[in-house]
Design a protein around this motif. Structure first.
Motif, PDB file in Angstrom:
ATOM      1  N   THR A   1       5.435   7.161   9.579  1.00 36.13           N
ATOM      2  CA  THR A   1       4.650   8.383   9.782  1.00 36.13           C
ATOM      3  C   THR A   1       5.409   9.625   9.359  1.00 36.13           C
ATOM      4  O   THR A   1       4.989  10.732   9.663  1.00 36.13           O
ATOM      5  CB  THR A   1       4.237   8.515  11.263  1.00 36.13           C
ATOM      6  N   SER A   2       6.520   9.464   8.632  1.00 36.62           N
ATOM      7  CA  SER A   2       7.300  10.643   8.246  1.00 36.62           C
ATOM      8  C   SER A   2       6.509  11.567   7.330  1.00 36.62           C
ATOM      9  O   SER A   2       6.728  12.765   7.305  1.00 36.62           O
ATOM     10  CB  SER A   2       8.605  10.220   7.572  1.00 36.62           C
ATOM     11  N   VAL A   3       5.565  11.027   6.553  1.00 29.65           N
ATOM     12  CA  VAL A   3       4.740  11.869   5.688  1.00 29.65           C
ATOM     13  C   VAL A   3       3.913  12.826   6.537  1.00 29.65           C
ATOM     14  O   VAL A   3       3.766  13.994   6.226  1.00 29.65           O
ATOM     15  CB  VAL A   3       3.828  11.001   4.796  1.00 29.65           C
ATOM     16  N   PHE A   4       3.383  12.309   7.677  1.00 32.73           N
ATOM     17  CA  PHE A   4       2.593  13.162   8.563  1.00 32.73           C
ATOM     18  C   PHE A   4       3.458  14.269   9.141  1.00 32.73           C
ATOM     19  O   PHE A   4       3.103  15.428   9.122  1.00 32.73           O
ATOM     20  CB  PHE A   4       1.995  12.356   9.720  1.00 32.73           C
ATOM     21  N   GLU A   5       4.610  13.906   9.669  1.00 27.70           N
ATOM     22  CA  GLU A   5       5.468  14.861  10.359  1.00 27.70           C
ATOM     23  C   GLU A   5       6.009  15.919   9.419  1.00 27.70           C
ATOM     24  O   GLU A   5       6.048  17.099   9.734  1.00 27.70           O
ATOM     25  CB  GLU A   5       6.617  14.110  11.038  1.00 27.70           C
TER      26      GLU A   5
ATOM     27  N   ILE B   1       0.873  -1.169   0.000  1.00 25.70           N
ATOM     28  CA  ILE B   1       0.000   0.000   0.000  1.00 25.70           C
ATOM     29  C   ILE B   1       0.912   1.222   0.000  1.00 25.70           C
ATOM     30  O   ILE B   1       1.898   1.262   0.730  1.00 25.70           O
ATOM     31  CB  ILE B   1      -0.926   0.022   1.238  1.00 25.70           C
ATOM     32  N   TYR B   2       0.569   2.215  -0.817  1.00 33.01           N
ATOM     33  CA  TYR B   2       1.354   3.437  -0.903  1.00 33.01           C
ATOM     34  C   TYR B   2       0.559   4.597  -0.330  1.00 33.01           C
ATOM     35  O   TYR B   2      -0.662   4.656  -0.466  1.00 33.01           O
ATOM     36  CB  TYR B   2       1.700   3.736  -2.371  1.00 33.01           C
ATOM     37  N   MET B   3       1.282   5.508   0.334  1.00 31.71           N
ATOM     38  CA  MET B   3       0.609   6.710   0.849  1.00 31.71           C
ATOM     39  C   MET B   3       1.428   7.924   0.454  1.00 31.71           C
ATOM     40  O   MET B   3       2.653   7.884   0.395  1.00 31.71           O
ATOM     41  CB  MET B   3       0.387   6.635   2.355  1.00 31.71           C
ATOM     42  N   TRP B   4       0.715   9.036   0.160  1.00 31.17           N
ATOM     43  CA  TRP B   4       1.339  10.307  -0.187  1.00 31.17           C
ATOM     44  C   TRP B   4       0.327  11.414   0.033  1.00 31.17           C
ATOM     45  O   TRP B   4      -0.834  11.157   0.302  1.00 31.17           O
ATOM     46  CB  TRP B   4       1.836  10.294  -1.640  1.00 31.17           C
ATOM     47  N   ARG B   5       0.778  12.626  -0.049  1.00 31.38           N
ATOM     48  CA  ARG B   5      -0.116  13.786   0.039  1.00 31.38           C
ATOM     49  C   ARG B   5      -0.233  14.380  -1.351  1.00 31.38           C
ATOM     50  O   ARG B   5       0.763  14.568  -2.040  1.00 31.38           O
ATOM     51  CB  ARG B   5       0.413  14.820   1.014  1.00 31.38           C
ATOM     52  N   ASP B   6      -1.481  14.691  -1.755  1.00 28.57           N
ATOM     53  CA  ASP B   6      -1.676  15.293  -3.069  1.00 28.57           C
ATOM     54  C   ASP B   6      -1.385  16.790  -3.023  1.00 28.57           C
ATOM     55  O   ASP B   6      -0.945  17.311  -1.991  1.00 28.57           O
ATOM     56  CB  ASP B   6      -3.088  15.003  -3.595  1.00 28.57           C
ATOM     57  N   GLU B   7      -1.600  17.483  -4.149  1.00 28.60           N
ATOM     58  CA  GLU B   7      -1.277  18.900  -4.239  1.00 28.60           C
ATOM     59  C   GLU B   7      -2.081  19.778  -3.278  1.00 28.60           C
ATOM     60  O   GLU B   7      -1.705  20.894  -2.973  1.00 28.60           O
ATOM     61  CB  GLU B   7      -1.463  19.414  -5.676  1.00 28.60           C
TER      62      GLU B   7
ATOM     63  N   ASP C   1      -2.966   1.329  -4.077  1.00 27.48           N
ATOM     64  CA  ASP C   1      -2.112   0.199  -4.396  1.00 27.48           C
ATOM     65  C   ASP C   1      -1.270   0.491  -5.635  1.00 27.48           C
ATOM     66  O   ASP C   1      -0.545  -0.347  -6.123  1.00 27.48           O
ATOM     67  CB  ASP C   1      -2.937  -1.071  -4.584  1.00 27.48           C
ATOM     68  N   THR C   2      -1.354   1.716  -6.157  1.00 28.65           N
ATOM     69  CA  THR C   2      -0.580   2.162  -7.310  1.00 28.65           C
ATOM     70  C   THR C   2       0.555   3.064  -6.832  1.00 28.65           C
ATOM     71  O   THR C   2       0.313   4.032  -6.122  1.00 28.65           O
ATOM     72  CB  THR C   2      -1.472   2.948  -8.290  1.00 28.65           C
ATOM     73  N   LYS C   3       1.759   2.738  -7.244  1.00 34.92           N
ATOM     74  CA  LYS C   3       2.929   3.514  -6.821  1.00 34.92           C
ATOM     75  C   LYS C   3       2.957   4.859  -7.547  1.00 34.92           C
ATOM     76  O   LYS C   3       2.631   4.945  -8.722  1.00 34.92           O
ATOM     77  CB  LYS C   3       4.213   2.730  -7.109  1.00 34.92           C
ATOM     78  N   ARG C   4       3.327   5.901  -6.827  1.00 36.13           N
ATOM     79  CA  ARG C   4       3.482   7.253  -7.368  1.00 36.13           C
ATOM     80  C   ARG C   4       4.823   7.800  -6.931  1.00 36.13           C
ATOM     81  O   ARG C   4       5.356   7.384  -5.903  1.00 36.13           O
ATOM     82  CB  ARG C   4       2.396   8.192  -6.813  1.00 36.13           C
ATOM     83  N   PRO C   5       5.402   8.747  -7.665  1.00 32.68           N
ATOM     84  CA  PRO C   5       6.664   9.360  -7.224  1.00 32.68           C
ATOM     85  C   PRO C   5       6.485  10.023  -5.859  1.00 32.68           C
ATOM     86  O   PRO C   5       5.514  10.739  -5.636  1.00 32.68           O
ATOM     87  CB  PRO C   5       6.957  10.400  -8.310  1.00 32.68           C
ATOM     88  N   GLY C   6       7.407   9.758  -4.950  1.00 31.09           N
ATOM     89  CA  GLY C   6       7.365  10.342  -3.610  1.00 31.09           C
ATOM     90  C   GLY C   6       6.467   9.612  -2.632  1.00 31.09           C
ATOM     91  O   GLY C   6       6.332  10.026  -1.490  1.00 31.09           O
ATOM     92  N   ALA C   7       5.823   8.508  -3.063  1.00 34.42           N
ATOM     93  CA  ALA C   7       4.928   7.765  -2.174  1.00 34.42           C
ATOM     94  C   ALA C   7       5.738   6.905  -1.217  1.00 34.42           C
ATOM     95  O   ALA C   7       6.810   6.432  -1.540  1.00 34.42           O
ATOM     96  CB  ALA C   7       3.987   6.885  -2.996  1.00 34.42           C
ATOM     97  N   LYS C   8       5.228   6.746   0.000  1.00 33.43           N
ATOM     98  CA  LYS C   8       5.841   5.881   1.009  1.00 33.43           C
ATOM     99  C   LYS C   8       5.115   4.543   1.003  1.00 33.43           C
ATOM    100  O   LYS C   8       3.897   4.485   0.873  1.00 33.43           O
ATOM    101  CB  LYS C   8       5.721   6.509   2.409  1.00 33.43           C
ATOM    102  N   VAL C   9       5.878   3.467   1.160  1.00 30.80           N
ATOM    103  CA  VAL C   9       5.309   2.119   1.182  1.00 30.80           C
ATOM    104  C   VAL C   9       4.860   1.787   2.594  1.00 30.80           C
ATOM    105  O   VAL C   9       5.590   1.995   3.556  1.00 30.80           O
ATOM    106  CB  VAL C   9       6.344   1.078   0.700  1.00 30.80           C
TER     107      VAL C   9
END
Length: 170
Positions: free
Chosen positions: A59-63, A21-27, A35-43
């Motif tokens: 949780t580095s994306v949150f911080e 599972i990938y997580m990221w923040r959008d614009e 479940d689709t990888k994107r540039p800058g996404a965390k696994v």
């Protein structure tokens, strides 16, 4: 979104155990899971026992995003009347509507410029009413002010035509 994360991490799903599972923040700063990888996404990897605690999740994306300040760019646009529209009103009444993006901050004020001059005092909504507008071509422009009185957005200037019955007797 947090509920979705907890659901994905704690609910035992056999077919998801082997997937990443990938997580990221959008614009807009919204947290996205896919479940689709994107540039800058965390696994986010799901453990073999199908349960992963929040301590194991990255949780580095949150911080990282909590410390960034997002600058909001406001915009204002006159939506009515439209550019080069003819208004037919023998009393010379004109209703002007403006759209503010992303949304109207209640501490902000909007002001209408009529033929390049401030016609109305700044007000806390984007609907303006003018009375007894002379016949002929006129220009309109709207401005948006922040709580300190600084202009944060200016609309494009539009031209409209007021059509009134002539006061000359036939």
């Amino acid at each position: 979104m947090l509920s979705l994360l907890i659901f994905l991490l704690l609910f035992p799903l056999a077919d998801l155990a082997a997937k990443e599972i990938y997580m990221w923040r959008d614009e807009n700063g919204v947290l996205v899971f896919s479940d689709t990888k994107r540039p800058g996404a965390k696994v986010i990897s799901l453990a073999d026992d199908k349960v992963t605690s929040m301590k194991k999740a990255d949780t580095s994306v949150f911080e990282k995003n909590n410390t960034q300040t997002k600058i909001i760019e406001y915009g204002i646009q006159i939506v009515s009347p439209s550019h080069e529209e003819t208004i037919r009103d023998n009393t010379g009444s004109l209703h002007v509507s403006a759209r503010i993006t992303p949304s109207f901050n209640p501490k902000f004020k909007a002001q209408l410029l009529f033929n390049g001059k401030r016609n109305t005092p700044p007000q806390s909504n984007a609907v303006f009413v003018m009375r007894n507008v002379d016949r002929g071509a006129h220009t309109l422009q709207a401005q948006l002010f922040d709580e300190e009185g600084n202009v944060v957005a200016t609309s494009e200037q539009i031209t409209f035509f007021m059509h009134r019955a002539s006061s000359i007797a036939k």
